[in-house]
Design a protein around this motif. Structure first.
Motif, mmCIF file in Angstrom:
data_model
loop_
_atom_site.group_PDB
_atom_site.id
_atom_site.type_symbol
_atom_site.label_atom_id
_atom_site.label_comp_id
_atom_site.label_asym_id
_atom_site.label_seq_id
_atom_site.Cartn_x
_atom_site.Cartn_y
_atom_site.Cartn_z
ATOM 1 N N GLY A 97 1.019 -1.108 -0.240
ATOM 2 C CA GLY A 97 0.182 -0.004 -0.037
ATOM 3 C C GLY A 97 0.788 1.231 0.118
ATOM 4 O O GLY A 97 0.510 2.228 -0.654
ATOM 5 N N SER A 98 1.936 1.217 0.727
ATOM 6 C CA SER A 98 2.727 2.395 0.880
ATOM 7 C C SER A 98 3.596 2.529 -0.535
ATOM 8 O O SER A 98 3.806 3.851 -0.969
ATOM 9 C CB SER A 98 3.607 2.355 2.074
ATOM 10 N N LYS A 99 3.973 1.531 -1.035
ATOM 11 C CA LYS A 99 4.509 1.624 -2.258
ATOM 12 C C LYS A 99 3.724 2.066 -3.400
ATOM 13 O O LYS A 99 3.900 3.062 -4.284
ATOM 14 C CB LYS A 99 5.086 0.163 -2.791
ATOM 15 N N LYS A 100 2.490 1.796 -3.276
ATOM 16 C CA LYS A 100 1.453 2.208 -4.300
ATOM 17 C C LYS A 100 1.217 3.945 -4.219
ATOM 18 O O LYS A 100 1.156 4.410 -5.178
ATOM 19 C CB LYS A 100 0.018 1.360 -4.030
ATOM 20 N N GLU A 101 1.058 4.240 -2.834
ATOM 21 C CA GLU A 101 0.934 5.563 -2.639
ATOM 22 C C GLU A 101 2.085 6.301 -3.316
ATOM 23 O O GLU A 101 1.829 7.307 -3.808
ATOM 24 C CB GLU A 101 1.082 5.961 -1.063
ATOM 25 N N LEU A 102 3.343 5.936 -3.091
ATOM 26 C CA LEU A 102 4.677 6.519 -3.445
ATOM 27 C C LEU A 102 4.495 6.669 -5.052
ATOM 28 O O LEU A 102 4.980 7.644 -5.493
ATOM 29 C CB LEU A 102 5.931 5.861 -3.017
ATOM 30 N N LEU A 103 4.003 5.577 -5.710
ATOM 31 C CA LEU A 103 4.057 5.658 -7.054
ATOM 32 C C LEU A 103 3.006 6.632 -7.820
ATOM 33 O O LEU A 103 3.317 7.441 -8.547
ATOM 34 C CB LEU A 103 3.491 4.164 -7.816
ATOM 35 N N VAL A 104 1.979 6.959 -6.883
ATOM 36 C CA VAL A 104 0.732 7.690 -7.246
ATOM 37 C C VAL A 104 1.377 9.269 -7.061
ATOM 38 O O VAL A 104 1.315 10.033 -7.824
ATOM 39 C CB VAL A 104 -0.492 7.300 -6.470
ATOM 40 N N LYS A 105 1.916 9.436 -5.692
ATOM 41 C CA LYS A 105 2.383 10.798 -5.692
ATOM 42 C C LYS A 105 3.741 11.064 -6.493
ATOM 43 O O LYS A 105 3.903 12.417 -6.914
ATOM 44 C CB LYS A 105 3.118 10.823 -4.138
ATOM 45 N N SER A 106 4.466 10.128 -6.970
ATOM 46 C CA SER A 106 5.648 10.549 -8.014
ATOM 47 C C SER A 106 4.903 10.650 -9.317
ATOM 48 O O SER A 106 5.714 11.256 -10.269
ATOM 49 C CB SER A 106 6.584 9.600 -7.816
ATOM 50 N N SER A 107 3.818 10.225 -9.514
ATOM 51 C CA SER A 107 3.411 10.464 -11.176
ATOM 52 C C SER A 107 2.633 11.644 -11.263
ATOM 53 O O SER A 107 2.049 11.982 -12.119
ATOM 54 C CB SER A 107 2.582 9.084 -11.641
ATOM 55 N N ARG A 108 2.148 12.432 -10.230
ATOM 56 C CA ARG A 108 1.590 13.712 -10.143
ATOM 57 C C ARG A 108 2.425 14.882 -10.712
ATOM 58 O O ARG A 108 3.552 15.008 -10.709
ATOM 59 C CB ARG A 108 1.108 13.907 -8.849
#
Length: 95
Positions: A84-95
């Motif tokens: 879940g935290s890895k997914k959040e990091l990917l979402v934040k970095s794609s913004r």
């Protein structure tokens, strides 16, 4: 169309195995298995006592089985949190 396989009795299976026992071509190559290495973990006596109490409370047959179950459950939780935290990091970095 599927053909129905004949269910053999134990006696029939035994007879076939005995006939083929000395025929090397009837057998597959031996499979080698390695025993997995086990690990020992040192626990303070008070922690071991608490764990033993809860293993009995949960009617587990052995402390080792209960500990294995608890550790597996905790690892599942940790893996889910990590994913879940890895997914959040990917979402934040794609913004």
């Amino acid at each position: 169309m599927k053909t129905k396989r004949k269910v053999m009795t134990e006696e029939e299976i035994d007879r076939i195995v005995i006939v083929q026992a000395d025929n090397e071509s009837a057998w597959e190559k031996p499979v080698k298995m390695r025993k997995s290495k086990s690990t020992s973990v040192m626990l303070p006596s008070d922690l071991a006592d608490q764990a033993a109490f809860f293993a009995r409370l949960h009617r587990e047959k052995s402390l080792a089985k209960w500990l294995k179950r608890v550790i597996r459950e905790r690892l599942d939780i940790e893996e889910a949190a990590f994913a879940g935290s890895k997914k959040e990091l990917l979402v934040k970095s794609s913004r």
